[in-house]
Design a protein around this motif. Structure first.
Motif, mmCIF file in Angstrom:
data_model
loop_
_atom_site.group_PDB
_atom_site.id
_atom_site.type_symbol
_atom_site.label_atom_id
_atom_site.label_comp_id
_atom_site.label_asym_id
_atom_site.label_seq_id
_atom_site.Cartn_x
_atom_site.Cartn_y
_atom_site.Cartn_z
ATOM 1 N N CYS A 25 0.813 -1.220 0.000
ATOM 2 C CA CYS A 25 0.000 0.000 0.000
ATOM 3 C C CYS A 25 0.848 1.272 0.000
ATOM 4 O O CYS A 25 0.374 2.335 0.374
ATOM 5 C CB CYS A 25 -0.949 -0.008 1.191
ATOM 6 N N LEU A 36 -4.832 5.073 5.345
ATOM 7 C CA LEU A 36 -4.185 3.862 5.846
ATOM 8 C C LEU A 36 -4.427 3.686 7.343
ATOM 9 O O LEU A 36 -4.714 2.584 7.811
ATOM 10 C CB LEU A 36 -2.680 3.894 5.551
ATOM 11 N N ASP A 109 -12.002 -0.873 -0.462
ATOM 12 C CA ASP A 109 -11.040 -1.976 -0.357
ATOM 13 C C ASP A 109 -11.001 -2.925 -1.537
ATOM 14 O O ASP A 109 -10.278 -3.920 -1.493
ATOM 15 C CB ASP A 109 -11.306 -2.763 0.926
ATOM 16 N N GLN A 131 -4.294 0.808 -6.125
ATOM 17 C CA GLN A 131 -3.171 -0.104 -5.970
ATOM 18 C C GLN A 131 -3.718 -1.520 -6.036
ATOM 19 O O GLN A 131 -4.461 -1.941 -5.140
ATOM 20 C CB GLN A 131 -2.457 0.129 -4.642
ATOM 21 N N CYS A 134 -3.141 -3.801 -3.007
ATOM 22 C CA CYS A 134 -3.527 -3.267 -1.699
ATOM 23 C C CYS A 134 -5.042 -3.361 -1.531
ATOM 24 O O CYS A 134 -5.795 -3.062 -2.452
ATOM 25 C CB CYS A 134 -3.081 -1.805 -1.602
ATOM 26 N N HIS A 138 -7.816 -0.013 -1.622
ATOM 27 C CA HIS A 138 -7.522 -0.491 -2.971
ATOM 28 C C HIS A 138 -7.702 0.639 -3.998
ATOM 29 O O HIS A 138 -6.917 0.770 -4.923
ATOM 30 C CB HIS A 138 -8.457 -1.652 -3.328
#
Length: 175
Positions: A25, A36, A109, A131, A134, A138
């Motif tokens: 991440c 985060l 996510d 990402q 991640c 996400h």
């Protein structure tokens, strides 16, 4: 010399750095430290609604776990900007209560479509990032939510029945 130091040097030299090195991440171009941190904290569980009248309310700077519905059962406040297949997809609506107008990020996510309806129209996203490796978060979509007070967050095209999300204001951009 301590035994751990030679082992660390050996692992780095072999290209197998320990797990505390950069994670999946860390590739976002923005400062996503706020997102985060929220994704690593406790969440509030809610069920999304199938229409705007029944939608629960969420706010900024909280971490939510949102139960979605089969997309075919959801009556969107405004037609989503992207048409997604309804077979096997999940969707839902929540009201978004914001204390101040401005730029906001919605982080989720997993892959899905994110829209914000305001005054009977869709707010235009100003930027987005994702990402692939991640899931916390996400995907992050940024919106300018200055024009209006009643916002409806519309999620569609999710392969998951339960998603995790946050709504945050981005830090000031450095010039």
């Amino acid at each position: 010399m301590r035994p751990i130091l030679p082992l660390s040097i050996l692992l780095i030299a072999l290209g197998t750095a320990p797990a505390f090195a950069a994670g999946p991440c860390t590739g976002f171009k923005w400062d996503v430290s706020k997102e985060l941190a929220l994704f690593n904290g406790p969440s509030v569980a809610l069920s999304a609604a199938k229409n705007a009248a029944a939608a629960p309310t969420i706010g900024a700077d909280r971490f939510y776990q949102l139960q979605l519905l089969p997309q075919a059962e959801v009556a969107f406040a405004v037609t989503p900007a992207r048409s997604t297949a309804t077979d096997g997809a999940y969707a839902g609506l929540v009201n978004l209560k914001l204390d101040a107008p401005g730029s906001y990020r919605i982080a989720v996510d997993a892959p899905m479509w994110i829209d914000v309806a305001v005054n009977g129209k869709l707010a235009t996203s100003t930027d987005f990032q994702g990402q692939q490796s991640c899931d916390g978060p996400h995907k992050i979509v940024e919106f300018d939510l200055s024009g209006g007070r009643q916002f409806i967050l519309q999620i569609s095209g999710s392969a998951k029945t339960t998603i995790r999300l946050t709504v945050t204001q981005p830090p000031p951009r450095k010039l």
